[in-house]
Structures are given as structure tokens and as C-alpha cells.
Design a protein around this motif. Structure first.
Motif, PDB file in Angstrom:
ATOM      1  N   LEU A   3     -69.462 -39.031  -1.179  1.00 43.04           N
ATOM      2  CA  LEU A   3     -68.085 -38.584   0.058  1.00 43.04           C
ATOM      3  C   LEU A   3     -66.977 -38.861  -1.025  1.00 43.04           C
ATOM      4  O   LEU A   3     -66.770 -40.161  -1.983  1.00 43.04           O
ATOM      5  CB  LEU A   3     -67.988 -39.872   0.841  1.00 43.04           C
ATOM      6  CG  LEU A   3     -66.342 -39.787   1.953  1.00 43.04           C
ATOM      7  CD1 LEU A   3     -66.632 -38.963   2.967  1.00 43.04           C
ATOM      8  CD2 LEU A   3     -66.651 -41.051   2.612  1.00 43.04           C
ATOM      9  N   VAL A   4     -66.101 -38.225  -1.299  1.00 46.46           N
ATOM     10  CA  VAL A   4     -64.984 -37.899  -1.994  1.00 46.46           C
ATOM     11  C   VAL A   4     -63.684 -37.267  -0.796  1.00 46.46           C
ATOM     12  O   VAL A   4     -63.807 -36.516   0.009  1.00 46.46           O
ATOM     13  CB  VAL A   4     -64.943 -37.183  -3.181  1.00 46.46           C
ATOM     14  CG1 VAL A   4     -65.479 -35.825  -2.886  1.00 46.46           C
ATOM     15  CG2 VAL A   4     -63.526 -37.904  -3.599  1.00 46.46           C
ATOM     16  N   GLN A   5     -62.463 -37.847  -1.106  1.00 45.27           N
ATOM     17  CA  GLN A   5     -61.143 -37.566  -0.155  1.00 45.27           C
ATOM     18  C   GLN A   5     -61.050 -36.492  -0.805  1.00 45.27           C
ATOM     19  O   GLN A   5     -61.091 -36.082  -2.341  1.00 45.27           O
ATOM     20  CB  GLN A   5     -59.705 -38.653  -1.123  1.00 45.27           C
ATOM     21  CG  GLN A   5     -60.097 -39.998   0.042  1.00 45.27           C
ATOM     22  CD  GLN A   5     -59.408 -40.989  -0.679  1.00 45.27           C
ATOM     23  OE1 GLN A   5     -57.942 -40.989  -1.469  1.00 45.27           O
ATOM     24  NE2 GLN A   5     -59.347 -41.553   0.406  1.00 45.27           N
ATOM     25  N   SER A  47     -60.443 -30.769  -7.937  1.00 44.23           N
ATOM     26  CA  SER A  47     -59.689 -30.502  -6.792  1.00 44.23           C
ATOM     27  C   SER A  47     -60.529 -30.319  -5.099  1.00 44.23           C
ATOM     28  O   SER A  47     -59.732 -29.195  -4.428  1.00 44.23           O
ATOM     29  CB  SER A  47     -58.308 -29.534  -7.156  1.00 44.23           C
ATOM     30  OG  SER A  47     -57.867 -29.369  -8.580  1.00 44.23           O
ATOM     31  N   LEU A  48     -61.512 -30.975  -4.996  1.00 41.86           N
ATOM     32  CA  LEU A  48     -62.583 -30.740  -4.078  1.00 41.86           C
ATOM     33  C   LEU A  48     -61.290 -29.900  -2.462  1.00 41.86           C
ATOM     34  O   LEU A  48     -60.219 -30.765  -1.817  1.00 41.86           O
ATOM     35  CB  LEU A  48     -62.808 -32.149  -3.645  1.00 41.86           C
ATOM     36  CG  LEU A  48     -64.680 -31.766  -4.625  1.00 41.86           C
ATOM     37  CD1 LEU A  48     -65.042 -32.984  -4.647  1.00 41.86           C
ATOM     38  CD2 LEU A  48     -65.241 -30.526  -4.645  1.00 41.86           C
ATOM     39  N   LYS A  49     -61.883 -29.427  -1.489  1.00 41.76           N
ATOM     40  CA  LYS A  49     -61.435 -29.344  -0.225  1.00 41.76           C
ATOM     41  C   LYS A  49     -62.590 -29.489   0.511  1.00 41.76           C
ATOM     42  O   LYS A  49     -64.020 -29.450   0.589  1.00 41.76           O
ATOM     43  CB  LYS A  49     -60.958 -27.765  -0.136  1.00 41.76           C
ATOM     44  CG  LYS A  49     -59.960 -28.006  -1.520  1.00 41.76           C
ATOM     45  CD  LYS A  49     -59.422 -25.601  -1.118  1.00 41.76           C
ATOM     46  CE  LYS A  49     -58.985 -25.711  -2.830  1.00 41.76           C
ATOM     47  NZ  LYS A  49     -59.030 -23.691  -2.380  1.00 41.76           N
ATOM     48  N   PRO A  50     -62.044 -29.867   1.839  1.00 39.63           N
ATOM     49  CA  PRO A  50     -62.696 -30.332   2.671  1.00 39.63           C
ATOM     50  C   PRO A  50     -63.715 -29.446   3.080  1.00 39.63           C
ATOM     51  O   PRO A  50     -65.001 -29.348   3.382  1.00 39.63           O
ATOM     52  CB  PRO A  50     -61.914 -30.296   4.136  1.00 39.63           C
ATOM     53  CG  PRO A  50     -60.205 -31.072   3.612  1.00 39.63           C
ATOM     54  CD  PRO A  50     -60.740 -30.354   2.489  1.00 39.63           C
ATOM     55  N   GLU A  51     -63.431 -27.771   2.813  1.00 36.31           N
ATOM     56  CA  GLU A  51     -64.184 -26.931   3.116  1.00 36.31           C
ATOM     57  C   GLU A  51     -65.220 -26.489   1.922  1.00 36.31           C
ATOM     58  O   GLU A  51     -66.414 -25.528   2.222  1.00 36.31           O
ATOM     59  CB  GLU A  51     -63.705 -25.373   3.219  1.00 36.31           C
ATOM     60  CG  GLU A  51     -62.640 -24.979   2.153  1.00 36.31           C
ATOM     61  CD  GLU A  51     -61.092 -25.193   3.079  1.00 36.31           C
ATOM     62  OE1 GLU A  51     -60.768 -26.224   3.103  1.00 36.31           O
ATOM     63  OE2 GLU A  51     -60.252 -24.711   2.116  1.00 36.31           O
ATOM     64  N   GLY A  59     -81.742 -31.095  -2.746  1.00 34.82           N
ATOM     65  CA  GLY A  59     -80.483 -30.887  -2.536  1.00 34.82           C
ATOM     66  C   GLY A  59     -79.819 -32.176  -2.393  1.00 34.82           C
ATOM     67  O   GLY A  59     -80.393 -33.194  -2.266  1.00 34.82           O
ATOM     68  N   THR A  60     -77.830 -31.884  -2.669  1.00 36.52           N
ATOM     69  CA  THR A  60     -77.280 -33.390  -2.730  1.00 36.52           C
ATOM     70  C   THR A  60     -76.225 -32.929  -1.811  1.00 36.52           C
ATOM     71  O   THR A  60     -75.564 -32.565  -1.744  1.00 36.52           O
ATOM     72  CB  THR A  60     -77.495 -33.843  -4.146  1.00 36.52           C
ATOM     73  OG1 THR A  60     -76.368 -35.231  -3.439  1.00 36.52           O
ATOM     74  CG2 THR A  60     -76.101 -32.596  -5.109  1.00 36.52           C
ATOM     75  N   GLN A  61     -75.599 -34.074  -0.855  1.00 33.34           N
ATOM     76  CA  GLN A  61     -74.634 -34.387   0.101  1.00 33.34           C
ATOM     77  C   GLN A  61     -73.411 -34.180  -1.014  1.00 33.34           C
ATOM     78  O   GLN A  61     -73.047 -35.553  -1.488  1.00 33.34           O
ATOM     79  CB  GLN A  61     -75.080 -34.945   1.159  1.00 33.34           C
ATOM     80  CG  GLN A  61     -73.789 -35.130   2.371  1.00 33.34           C
ATOM     81  CD  GLN A  61     -73.634 -32.964   3.208  1.00 33.34           C
ATOM     82  OE1 GLN A  61     -74.933 -33.139   3.109  1.00 33.34           O
ATOM     83  NE2 GLN A  61     -72.678 -32.854   3.195  1.00 33.34           N
ATOM     84  N   VAL A  62     -72.250 -33.774  -0.136  1.00 35.13           N
ATOM     85  CA  VAL A  62     -71.274 -32.928  -1.160  1.00 35.13           C
ATOM     86  C   VAL A  62     -70.323 -33.306   0.667  1.00 35.13           C
ATOM     87  O   VAL A  62     -69.949 -32.089   1.011  1.00 35.13           O
ATOM     88  CB  VAL A  62     -70.968 -32.228  -1.874  1.00 35.13           C
ATOM     89  CG1 VAL A  62     -69.266 -32.784  -2.084  1.00 35.13           C
ATOM     90  CG2 VAL A  62     -71.570 -32.642  -3.190  1.00 35.13           C
ATOM     91  N   THR A  63     -69.507 -34.938   0.789  1.00 29.63           N
ATOM     92  CA  THR A  63     -68.925 -34.003   1.498  1.00 29.63           C
ATOM     93  C   THR A  63     -67.295 -34.766   1.164  1.00 29.63           C
ATOM     94  O   THR A  63     -67.686 -35.595   0.356  1.00 29.63           O
ATOM     95  CB  THR A  63     -69.496 -35.446   2.566  1.00 29.63           C
ATOM     96  OG1 THR A  63     -70.005 -35.543   3.155  1.00 29.63           O
ATOM     97  CG2 THR A  63     -68.375 -35.562   4.139  1.00 29.63           C
ATOM     98  N   VAL A  64     -66.392 -34.262   1.682  1.00 34.56           N
ATOM     99  CA  VAL A  64     -65.030 -34.063   1.210  1.00 34.56           C
ATOM    100  C   VAL A  64     -64.391 -34.701   2.155  1.00 34.56           C
ATOM    101  O   VAL A  64     -63.907 -33.126   3.182  1.00 34.56           O
ATOM    102  CB  VAL A  64     -64.679 -32.859   0.897  1.00 34.56           C
ATOM    103  CG1 VAL A  64     -62.995 -32.965  -0.151  1.00 34.56           C
ATOM    104  CG2 VAL A  64     -64.900 -32.418  -0.686  1.00 34.56           C
ATOM    105  N   SER A  65     -63.467 -35.380   2.594  1.00 37.82           N
ATOM    106  CA  SER A  65     -63.187 -36.126   3.662  1.00 37.82           C
ATOM    107  C   SER A  65     -62.391 -37.349   3.381  1.00 37.82           C
ATOM    108  O   SER A  65     -61.684 -38.374   2.469  1.00 37.82           O
ATOM    109  CB  SER A  65     -64.340 -36.515   4.665  1.00 37.82           C
ATOM    110  OG  SER A  65     -62.859 -36.796   5.644  1.00 37.82           O
ATOM    111  N   SER A  66     -61.404 -37.327   4.730  1.00 39.43           N
ATOM    112  CA  SER A  66     -60.368 -38.710   3.687  1.00 39.43           C
ATOM    113  C   SER A  66     -60.313 -39.443   5.698  1.00 39.43           C
ATOM    114  O   SER A  66     -59.567 -40.729   4.979  1.00 39.43           O
ATOM    115  CB  SER A  66     -58.532 -37.829   4.634  1.00 39.43           C
ATOM    116  OG  SER A  66     -58.117 -37.384   5.488  1.00 39.43           O
TER     117      SER A  66
END
Length: 120
Positions: free
Chosen positions: A11-13, A84-88, A113-120
Motif C-alpha cells: 500500500l502506497v500513497q 509517481s504512483l497513481k490510484p489507477e 502476482g503481488t498486490q499494489v494498492t495506491v490510495s490515500s
């Protein structure tokens, strides 16, 4: 038995960075093209980036200038530096490698597979 194992997701912002790794193990004679793909919920799997054994790279337009693919042939490992990760960009990221193992047959292998989640 050949295995591809991804790591580095999380999880990353928005605006943050992550580095994914994909390590190939087992009896491997040669690795040719390698690539990263991703699949968001309800969407088809799409290409993110590929890298040939020569080092030639190819990127999806949506990640150009933000993601960098690389590989360490001595370690049978591929990386994806994501900035510069984006929610999309949220998706399960899969690695893929075309390689030869016992028998000399050139086959395509996928990681789990590995999950990447971009969210604030």
C-alpha cells in the motif's frame, strides 16, 4: 521445477514509489524476454513493460516516464521501479518470463502476482 516469485507490493500513497522484484528459480538454461503485467478488478490483464535479454525495453503509454524495468541476468531477477504512483496503478502485478529449462523447450512462465494498492 521453475518458479517465478514476485515481491515488493504493498500500500502506497499517491505520488509514492514502490520497487517490485521477480526472481526466477529452478533449472534454467536461458531467459529471453521478461515482462510485467497487471490486472485490476474487473479488467483484463494488460502489459506494463517488457525487457529483452539484450536490455531493450518497451512500456505501456500509461507508465512511460514513471516506471522503469530492469533485469539482473546473473541473478535471474527482474525489477520494476514505480514512481509517481497513481490510484489507477492499483492492480495485481504479475511477472512473466520466456525461458528454457530441462528438455530445451522454450516456454512461458508466470508468477503468482503481488498486490499494489495506491490510495490515500
Amino acid at each position: 521445477q521453475v518458479q517465478l516469485v514476485e515481491s515488493g507490493g504493498g500500500l502506497v500513497q499517491p505520488g509514492g514509489s514502490l520497487r517490485l522484484s521477480c526472481a526466477a528459480s529452478g533449472i534454467i538454461f536461458s531467459i529471453y524476454d521478461m515482462g510485467w503485467y497487471r490486472q485490476a478488478p474487473g479488467e483484463q490483464r494488460e502489459l506494463v513493460a517488457t525487457i529483452a535479454s539484450s536490455g531493450r525495453t518497451n512500456y505501456a503509454d500509461s507508465v512511460k516516464g514513471r516506471f522503469t524495468i530492469s533485469r539482473d541476468n546473473a541473478k535471474n531477477t527482474m525489477y520494476l521501479q514505480m514512481n509517481s504512483l497513481k490510484p489507477e496503478d492499483t492492480a495485481v502485478y504479475y511477472c512473466d518470463a520466456e525461458l528454457t529449462t530441462t528438455g530445451g523447450i522454450r516456454l512461458d512462465y508466470w508468477g503468482q502476482g503481488t498486490q499494489v494498492t495506491v490510495s490515500s
